[in-house]
Design a protein around this motif. Structure first.
Motif, PDB file in Angstrom:
ATOM      1  N   ASP A   1       6.616   6.046 -11.793  1.00 61.56           N
ATOM      2  CA  ASP A   1       6.065   7.068 -10.898  1.00 61.56           C
ATOM      3  C   ASP A   1       5.787   6.564  -9.493  1.00 61.56           C
ATOM      4  OD1 ASP A   1       6.125   9.014 -12.846  1.00 61.56           O
ATOM      5  OD2 ASP A   1       4.065   8.682 -13.502  1.00 61.56           O
ATOM      6  N   ILE A   2       5.912   5.257  -9.246  1.00 60.13           N
ATOM      7  CA  ILE A   2       5.620   4.729  -7.910  1.00 60.13           C
ATOM      8  C   ILE A   2       6.917   4.457  -7.162  1.00 60.13           C
ATOM      9  CG2 ILE A   2       3.442   3.734  -8.707  1.00 60.13           C
ATOM     10  CD1 ILE A   2       4.743   0.963  -8.494  1.00 60.13           C
ATOM     11  N   SER A   3       6.858   4.516  -5.849  1.00 59.79           N
ATOM     12  CA  SER A   3       8.071   4.346  -5.038  1.00 59.79           C
ATOM     13  C   SER A   3       8.651   2.943  -5.162  1.00 59.79           C
ATOM     14  CB  SER A   3       7.771   4.661  -3.572  1.00 59.79           C
ATOM     15  OG  SER A   3       6.790   3.792  -3.038  1.00 59.79           O
ATOM     16  N   GLY A   4       7.798   1.968  -5.483  1.00 59.46           N
ATOM     17  CA  GLY A   4       8.265   0.588  -5.586  1.00 59.46           C
ATOM     18  C   GLY A   4       9.162   0.312  -6.767  1.00 59.46           C
ATOM     19  N   SER A   5       9.402   1.317  -7.610  1.00 55.03           N
ATOM     20  CA  SER A   5      10.260   1.116  -8.782  1.00 55.03           C
ATOM     21  C   SER A   5      11.684   1.589  -8.550  1.00 55.03           C
ATOM     22  CB  SER A   5       9.679   1.869  -9.986  1.00 55.03           C
ATOM     23  OG  SER A   5       9.809   3.276  -9.815  1.00 55.03           O
ATOM     24  N   TRP A   6      11.988   2.095  -7.369  1.00 55.18           N
ATOM     25  CA  TRP A   6      13.249   2.804  -7.166  1.00 55.18           C
ATOM     26  C   TRP A   6      14.486   1.924  -7.342  1.00 55.18           C
ATOM     27  CZ3 TRP A   6      17.146   2.820  -3.206  1.00 55.18           C
ATOM     28  CH2 TRP A   6      16.963   1.851  -2.219  1.00 55.18           C
ATOM     29  N   ARG A   7      14.345   0.616  -7.176  1.00 49.61           N
ATOM     30  CA  ARG A   7      15.491  -0.284  -7.346  1.00 49.61           C
ATOM     31  C   ARG A   7      15.590  -0.841  -8.762  1.00 49.61           C
ATOM     32  NH1 ARG A   7      19.706  -0.975  -4.060  1.00 49.61           N
ATOM     33  NH2 ARG A   7      19.539  -3.220  -3.740  1.00 49.61           N
ATOM     34  N   GLY A   8      14.698  -0.406  -9.631  1.00 45.47           N
ATOM     35  CA  GLY A   8      14.733  -0.891 -11.001  1.00 45.47           C
ATOM     36  C   GLY A   8      13.920  -2.164 -11.180  1.00 45.47           C
ATOM     37  N   LYS A   9      13.998  -2.719 -12.384  1.00 49.07           N
ATOM     38  CA  LYS A   9      13.117  -3.844 -12.712  1.00 49.07           C
ATOM     39  C   LYS A   9      13.636  -5.201 -12.230  1.00 49.07           C
ATOM     40  CE  LYS A   9      14.823  -5.138 -17.327  1.00 49.07           C
ATOM     41  NZ  LYS A   9      14.474  -5.339 -18.735  1.00 49.07           N
ATOM     42  N   LYS A  10      14.929  -5.328 -11.981  1.00 50.16           N
ATOM     43  CA  LYS A  10      15.488  -6.644 -11.642  1.00 50.16           C
ATOM     44  C   LYS A  10      14.860  -7.279 -10.403  1.00 50.16           C
ATOM     45  CE  LYS A  10      19.921  -8.923 -10.665  1.00 50.16           C
ATOM     46  NZ  LYS A  10      21.373  -8.701 -10.482  1.00 50.16           N
ATOM     47  N   PRO A  11      14.769  -6.563  -9.264  1.00 50.04           N
ATOM     48  CA  PRO A  11      14.120  -7.198  -8.104  1.00 50.04           C
ATOM     49  C   PRO A  11      12.662  -7.553  -8.371  1.00 50.04           C
ATOM     50  CG  PRO A  11      15.324  -5.224  -7.449  1.00 50.04           C
ATOM     51  CD  PRO A  11      15.262  -5.209  -8.936  1.00 50.04           C
TER      52      PRO A  11
ATOM     53  N   ARG B   1       0.808  -1.222   0.000  1.00 55.43           N
ATOM     54  CA  ARG B   1       0.000   0.000   0.000  1.00 55.43           C
ATOM     55  C   ARG B   1       0.841   1.272   0.000  1.00 55.43           C
ATOM     56  NH1 ARG B   1      -2.585  -4.120   2.145  1.00 55.43           N
ATOM     57  NH2 ARG B   1      -4.888  -4.256   2.157  1.00 55.43           N
ATOM     58  N   ALA B   2       1.998   1.226   0.667  1.00 54.98           N
ATOM     59  CA  ALA B   2       2.849   2.418   0.729  1.00 54.98           C
ATOM     60  C   ALA B   2       3.467   2.758  -0.618  1.00 54.98           C
ATOM     61  CB  ALA B   2       3.948   2.223   1.772  1.00 54.98           C
ATOM     62  N   SER B   3       3.276   1.883  -1.612  1.00 54.22           N
ATOM     63  CA  SER B   3       3.795   2.153  -2.958  1.00 54.22           C
ATOM     64  C   SER B   3       2.672   2.439  -3.949  1.00 54.22           C
ATOM     65  CB  SER B   3       4.637   0.966  -3.454  1.00 54.22           C
ATOM     66  OG  SER B   3       5.208   1.249  -4.711  1.00 54.22           O
ATOM     67  N   TRP B   4       1.458   2.625  -3.453  1.00 52.43           N
ATOM     68  CA  TRP B   4       0.353   2.954  -4.344  1.00 52.43           C
ATOM     69  C   TRP B   4       0.417   4.436  -4.705  1.00 52.43           C
ATOM     70  CZ3 TRP B   4      -4.555   0.330  -1.792  1.00 52.43           C
ATOM     71  CH2 TRP B   4      -4.393  -1.061  -1.816  1.00 52.43           C
ATOM     72  N   GLY B   5      -0.004   4.751  -5.915  1.00 52.53           N
ATOM     73  CA  GLY B   5      -0.056   6.153  -6.318  1.00 52.53           C
ATOM     74  C   GLY B   5       1.322   6.733  -6.570  1.00 52.53           C
ATOM     75  N   LYS B   6       1.379   8.053  -6.684  1.00 51.14           N
ATOM     76  CA  LYS B   6       2.630   8.756  -6.954  1.00 51.14           C
ATOM     77  C   LYS B   6       3.617   8.548  -5.817  1.00 51.14           C
ATOM     78  CE  LYS B   6       4.395  13.432  -7.914  1.00 51.14           C
ATOM     79  NZ  LYS B   6       4.042  14.866  -8.047  1.00 51.14           N
ATOM     80  N   ASP B   7       4.880   8.407  -6.159  1.00 46.14           N
ATOM     81  CA  ASP B   7       5.942   8.210  -5.180  1.00 46.14           C
ATOM     82  C   ASP B   7       5.796   9.222  -4.037  1.00 46.14           C
ATOM     83  OD1 ASP B   7       8.341   8.108  -3.746  1.00 46.14           O
ATOM     84  OD2 ASP B   7       9.544   7.701  -5.525  1.00 46.14           O
ATOM     85  N   TYR B   8       5.612   8.693  -2.820  1.00 47.07           N
ATOM     86  CA  TYR B   8       5.329   9.563  -1.677  1.00 47.07           C
ATOM     87  C   TYR B   8       6.488  10.487  -1.336  1.00 47.07           C
ATOM     88  CZ  TYR B   8       8.088   6.315   1.210  1.00 47.07           C
ATOM     89  OH  TYR B   8       9.092   5.544   1.740  1.00 47.07           O
TER      90      TYR B   8
END
Length: 383
Positions: free
Chosen positions: A289-299, A98-105
């Motif tokens: 645009d979401i915070s969950g992408s910050w490490r890139g696609k590999k993880p 949930r903390a990664s929903w929507g625009k990067d907080y």
């Protein structure tokens, strides 16, 4: 200038710009936090993403000389998704926390803090500030707790009376001596549900977390996920909500106050198989645009493979075999091999053998061996 009056003006302005909760704390050193951090480091319970210098994490004056107070803010985010898509047996889906929903907080809260800074500069020419969100030196939770935003729950999250723990936190150190607010009484009491339900036992006890075992951390790592955790993450692609969803203080808490925080269901609950071959550009366009992408696609791709294995999705075997043969990244090749065995791809033993012969990475080779062993066991049990 009347600091008491200024404080009230800041509170009113904060609400005008969409800050859901604001509190004020002294800029004194966080002595009790310092002792806890020393213990955490000694036990090697930290994730490695934190600031290593404990003095910087606990002494605001090192970050802003002559710091006098800290303004803490909180923004509530949704806990329920509207029109959530459902996966099927041949088209499974993963989930972002949930903390990664929507625009990067990080961006959302920094914008709010920037507006607060500008507002204060208009009021006082001598204002000096330093703001941070999540990645700064200070502990967001320690500041929020001292400022009366909420109490620090046994799940190591700040729990607010109004919004539960579904809040993003940020803070601003200032040289203005704002009167501090009163901390909120801890209401966890004898409840221990979050500790008991933690999938990996990362919550050692109430208020103590071994971050290296926390799924929220594990899903962000880039290497091979230790095998003991693979059966625990399920279809989680990023983060974990278990210790929040079990919390009685979060029951019925679901706020949709900020349009930019509303989740795109196809982004935060994506189909798994297309993630296996998504390009860098496609990944950035869809998830950037979401915070969950910050490490890139590999993880995210590695976690997708593990999720498909969790579902034992036999329809994914051709794609996994393609990754095993063609992907240039050892982590993806090895995890794909493990997943093939986990799903029960006995028909792919020849391909696993060929991959083992061609593999030059030792860790990936061990994963192929695991996949082969599981695939052979499946074959023999069906004979």
């Amino acid at each position: 200038m009347d600091v008491t009056k200024l404080k009230q003006e800041v509170i009113e302005y904060a609400h005008q710009i969409g800050i859901d909760k604001i509190g004020f704390a002294s800029a004194d050193t966080f002595e009790s936090l310092k002792q806890r951090l020393i213990t955490q480091q000694a036990l090697q319970y930290e994730s490695g993403f934190e600031e290593r210098d404990i003095e910087k994490r606990t002494n605001p004056d090192l970050l802003l000389p002559k710091a006098r107070s800290i303004i803490a803010i909180a923004l509530a985010y949704p806990s329920k998704m509207k029109n959530a898509p459902r996966g099927t047996r041949t088209d499974r889906r993963g989930i972002f926390c949930r903390a990664s929903w929507g625009k990067d907080y990080h961006h959302v809260l920094r914008e709010k803090l920037s507006k607060l800074e500008e507002y204060l500069r208009e009021k006082r020419e001598d204002i000096r500030t330093k703001s941070m969100v999540d990645t700064g030196e200070l502990s967001d939770r320690a500041v929020a707790e001292r400022a009366g935003i909420g109490w620090s729950g046994k799940n190591c999250a700040i729990i607010t009376p109004e919004f539960g723990s579904y809040v993003y936190l940020g803070e601003m150190i200032t040289n203005i001596p704002f009167e501090p607010d009163t901390p909120i009484e801890d209401k966890c009491g004898t409840c221990n549900k979050c500790v008991d339900v933690c999938p990996t036992g990362a919550l050692i006890q109430g208020g103590q977390l071994n971050a290296k075992r926390c799924i929220a951390f594990l899903t962000q790592t880039k290497g091979f996920l230790p095998e003991e955790f693979r059966s625990k993450i399920g279809n989680r692609l990023y983060g974990c909500d278990t210790c929040q969803t079990i919390c009685p203080e979060n029951k019925g808490k679901d706020f949709h106050l900020h349009p930019e925080m509303e989740p795109d269901p196809e982004v935060v609950k994506p189909r798994l198989k297309p993630l296996l071959t998504i390009s860098n550009r496609e990944f950035k366009e869809k998830f950037g645009d979401i915070s969950g992408s910050w490490r890139g696609k590999k993880p995210i791709q590695r976690n997708s493979i593990i999720a498909l294995a969790h579902y034992k999705d036999i329809t994914a075997l051709p794609e996994l075999a393609s990754l095993l043969k063609n992907d240039p990244r050892p982590v993806i090749r090895g995890t794909a091999a493990w997943a093939i065995g986990k799903i029960g791809g006995e028909d792919y033993t020849n391909q696993l053998n060929e991959a083992w012969m061609a593999e030059g990475d030792e860790e990936a080779k061990k994963e192929i061996e695991k996949g082969l062993k599981m695939a052979m066991n499946t074959k023999s049990s069906q004979s």
